[in-house]
Each structure stands twice: as structure tokens, then as C-alpha cells.
Design an enzyme around this catalytic site. Structure first.
Site, short mmCIF file in Angstrom:
data_model
loop_
_atom_site.label_atom_id
_atom_site.label_comp_id
_atom_site.label_asym_id
_atom_site.label_seq_id
_atom_site.Cartn_x
_atom_site.Cartn_y
_atom_site.Cartn_z
N GLU A 102 -38.70 12.36 65.55
CA GLU A 102 -37.88 12.45 64.27
C GLU A 102 -36.45 12.92 64.52
O GLU A 102 -36.12 13.58 65.56
CB GLU A 102 -38.84 13.57 63.80
CG GLU A 102 -40.12 13.32 63.15
CD GLU A 102 -40.78 14.40 62.38
OE1 GLU A 102 -42.00 14.39 62.17
OE2 GLU A 102 -40.00 15.73 62.32
N CYS A 116 -29.77 16.18 63.45
CA CYS A 116 -30.39 16.51 64.41
C CYS A 116 -31.12 15.85 65.05
O CYS A 116 -32.04 15.02 64.46
CB CYS A 116 -31.30 17.68 63.65
SG CYS A 116 -32.33 18.41 64.57
N CYS A 123 -43.54 18.35 72.94
CA CYS A 123 -42.80 19.44 73.70
C CYS A 123 -43.88 20.13 74.75
O CYS A 123 -44.91 20.13 74.08
CB CYS A 123 -42.35 20.39 72.90
SG CYS A 123 -41.28 21.47 73.65
N CYS A 127 -44.50 26.77 71.99
CA CYS A 127 -44.15 27.95 71.02
C CYS A 127 -45.19 27.78 70.05
O CYS A 127 -45.41 26.87 69.13
CB CYS A 127 -42.93 27.83 70.50
SG CYS A 127 -41.51 27.89 71.89
N CYS A 130 -44.46 26.76 66.27
CA CYS A 130 -43.54 25.29 66.18
C CYS A 130 -44.48 24.21 66.11
O CYS A 130 -45.53 24.25 67.02
CB CYS A 130 -42.63 25.32 67.42
SG CYS A 130 -41.86 23.60 67.51
N CYS A 347 -38.25 17.95 61.96
CA CYS A 347 -39.33 18.32 62.76
C CYS A 347 -40.28 19.29 62.46
O CYS A 347 -40.45 20.13 63.15
CB CYS A 347 -38.71 18.62 64.04
SG CYS A 347 -37.41 17.05 64.49
#
Ligand code: SAH
Length: 365
Positions: A102, A116, A123, A127, A130, A347
Site C-alpha cells: 500500500e 507514504c 513486515c 509490533c 500494527c 497501511c
């Protein structure tokens, strides 16, 4: 050895078309250096969709290149959503192998247009708050795939006589976990023969990979560095950011001090405000003590609720009180505001600082 932007750009495109390197590609199509420069400039500066539309090239050459599988765009938009107020557009892009990322464009009233972008599909850092982190890691993006997210929105803006003014690496992924490609993407974004974005208008945001913070300091670029801190101590940080068990808060802050010493550049610290987790007045005082006296700027970010998350955002009034404590301690602080909430922009996580609190112009990213 540092490569120039044109070489970086061609390296991936020719590999995709099945050539080992640029000289082999150039020899195959009998391309002189000025032809390569024309092609690169058409893509990077004139934002051409594809080689077929590059009119300075002879028609048969265009056809040969296209037949040879040489394409410009490494990302294809699958879905583009616009927020009700038209200020935010979120694009979902598919890569050649089907992976998706994204990117988001924020058109602030006035003349700031921030994009962005994602540096990885997924990832690896998990986290807890997230949504990208929860979904796991797919793969690194190459520099062209990162650059093409910007090129897509640059083209949209150009149609309105506007241009990208700022780039933030705050989409999917951890930029310092894909360090070399991100540095190459920075070179592409910066190249005066292309988009020509000033380094000071580019921001890289990291979970805090200590070795890479040191490498980045040695690059001596004017690119902004943002650290996702999110906690004033190890206990809180480790509970939501697994990376903190590898690099403690102390180690991250020590790397930050080395970075400032070396570069004399300010560091931005991101702090997502999570109700009952990291948002007490005591947390604010502890954070202030760590930030105070350094060339640091804290960005307080309202939590963007993600489906299935076990966190809730801190209420706005309490965020301001938290900011007040930092401010009273002499720590520069900005409270950011959500943009594009109606389209779950960026995102599931992007913020823009449309409502500055204690803010100098250069603190804006
Ligand atoms: N891996 C990089 C980039 C991540 S996204 C990093 O960690 O910095 C950019 C920022 O958005 C990070 O500070 C990240 O922690 C934050 N973020 C992630 N999910 C969020 C959410 N749901 N609400 C608000 N901010 C979020």
C-alpha cells in the site's frame, strides 16, 4: 560503490527483461548511452507509463523493447480509494509476483503533497499494535518497486499541475530491514534528472535497528530519521515491540546520540498513544526525562484502530495533556492528526501532522 540513479533504475528493469546487466541489454538493442538516458528520463522525470509512449525513441525500437519484455512500471494499482474530503488517496499495488503493498498520498491544503510508501511486502517485526506487523513478512521490495509507488502518485499529481513535496517511508515494512534497496530508492527519488526530491523532504522511519542507525549516520545524507519509540521504558516497549528484546531502549537511544553527534541532525520520535498502555502522566515524565536536552522531536500519534486489535486509542484531551508535560519539560512535541480515517489510510497506520502544537516548519515531515 555508490551507483547513480540511472544505473539503479536500469539494473532492475533489465534483469526483469531477462538480461544479466545493463551492458548486455544495451548491446542487445544497440542502445547508445544517450538512448539509455532518454529512456530513464522519460520514466523518472516525465513519468511515462511505458516505453511505448516515449516518443523521442524510434518506433521500431519502442516495439522491440516492449516485445523484449522491457517495462517501466513494476507496480500495478489494484484499488485506489479516496477519502471523503479528497485529501487522502490510498493505493493498493500488485507487484509482478502477486505480492501487494500500500501507498498513500496526502494532499494537504496549501502546497504540501506527502506520499507514504512501503519498503517491504509485509513486515518481520510484529509490533503488537500494527496491522502490517500482525500479518507477517512476505519479501523485500527492490528500489524500482519502491520508486514506482511514488511515480504513480507523482503522475496523478502532475495531471493537476502539482508535485510530490514529501516522501515518508512509513508504509508497510521496516526500511532498515531492506537497507540497500531503500538507500537506492532514496537515490532515485532524489535524482535531479527524475523526481528531484530534496533529501530534507524524505523521512525514513525505523523500529530502531541499532546497527543500521549507525550505517545511516555514516551516509551523511540530509534525509530525516524517525524512530518508532512508542514507550518510555523497556518493560512497556518489549511488551508491544518484540524488536526491543534484541535492541533495548538504552541501546537505541545510544545509537541516536551517536547519530546526532555525527550528523548534527534532529531525530523524530514517534509515539503511538495507546490507552492504559503508554499514556499515563508518569509515562510522559519518564519519556520527557529521556528526550530532554537532545536534538529530538516527539510526534504523538493517535492510534488508528485496526480490526481485531486489542488496543484502544488514548482520548484526544489526554494526548494534549501528555504533550503538555513534554512541552513543560522543554521537549519539542507535535500532536499529529489522522487523515483519511474513512478509508483506513496508510497501511492502517498513517498519520499526518495537520494540527501542529509546538511546531517549527522544519519539524514537519
Ligand atoms: N517499520 C517502520 C515504519 C512503520 S509505519 C517503523 O516502525 O517506524 C510508520 C509508523 O506508524 C510507525 O511509527 C508505526 O509504529 C506506526 N503505526 C503502526 N500501526 C499503527 C496504528 N495502528 N496506529 C498508529 N500508528 C501506527
Amino acid at each position: 560503490m555508490a551507483r547513480n540513479a540511472e544505473d539503479i533504475w536500469f539494473a532492475e528493469k533489465v534483469r526483469r527483461a531477462g538480461f544479466p546487466d545493463v551492458p548486455a541489454f544495451a548491446a542487445h538493442f544497440n542502445l547508445k548511452p544517450y538512448r539509455l538516458a532518454q529512456i530513464y528520463r522519460a520514466a523518472a522525470k516525465e513519468l511515462a507509463d511505458d516505453v511505448g509512449s516515449v516518443t523521442p525513441l524510434p518506433k521500431e525500437l519502442r516495439a522491440q523493447l516492449a516485445d523484449g519484455g522491457f517495462t517501466f512500471d513494476s507496480v500495478t494499482p489494484v484499488l485506489v480509494q479516496r477519502s471523503g474530503d479528497k485529501q487522502t488517496s490510498k493505493g493498493l499495488f500488485r507487484l509482478a509476483d502477486g505480492a501487494e503493498v500500500e501507498a498513500v498520498l496526502m494532499e494537504h491544503y496549501g502546497d504540501r503533497n506527502t506520499v507514504c510508501i512501503s519498503s517491504q511486502a509485509g513486515c518481520a517485526f510484529a509490533c503488537a499494535f500494527c496491522s502490517t506487523g500482525q500479518a507477517g513478512f512476505t519479501r523485500n521490495l527492490d528500489a524500482g518497486e519502491i520508486f514506482d509507488q511514488a511515480r504513480y502518485f507523482a503522475r496523478e499529481l502532475a495531471a493537476k499541475n502539482k508535485r510530490i513535496t514529501n516522501i515518508v517511508f512509513m508504509g508497510m515494512g521496516e526500511p532498515f530491514h531492506n537497507y540497500d534497496s531503500v538507500m537506492d530508492a532514496v537515490a532515485l527519488l532524489h535524482d535531479p534528472h527524475g523526481l528531484g526530491l530534496g533529501h530534507r523532504h524524505i523521512t525514513i522511519s525505523t523500529v530502531g535497528l541499532v546497527d543500521k542507525i549507525d550505517s545511516f549516520a555514516d551516509e551523511h545524507l540530509q534525509v530525516n530519521l524517525a524512530i518508532s519509540l512508542h514507550a518510555p521504558n523497556d518493560e512497556i516497549r518489549s511488551a508491544m515491540m518484540p524488536v526491543n528484546r534484541k535492541f533495548s531502549l538504552e541501546e537505541v537511544l545510544a545509537a541516536c546520540e551517536r547519530y546526532v553527534d555525527k550528523t548534527n541532525r534532529k531525530i523524530f520520535f514517534e509515539y503511538v498513544m495507546l490507552q492504559g498502555v503508554n499514556d499515563s502522566e508518569e509515562n510522559a515524565r519518564e519519556l520527557a526525562a529521556r528526550m530532554k536536552g537532545h536534538l529530538y522531536h516527539v510526534n504523538l500519534i493517535p492510534y488508528n484502530t485496526t480490526p481485531g486489535a486489542s488496543y484502544a486509542g488514548t482520548e484526544q484531551e489526554k494526548i494534549w495533556r501528555f504533550a503538555g508535560i513534554l512541552e513543560a519539560a522543554g521537549v519539542p512535541v507535535t500532536v499529529r492528526q489522522n487523515m483519511g480515517r474513512d478509508i483506513a489510510a496508510a497501511c492502517g497506520q498513517l498519520r499526518a501532522d495537520t494540527q501542529p502544537k509546538v511546531l517549527k516548519e522544519d519539524a514537519r515531515v
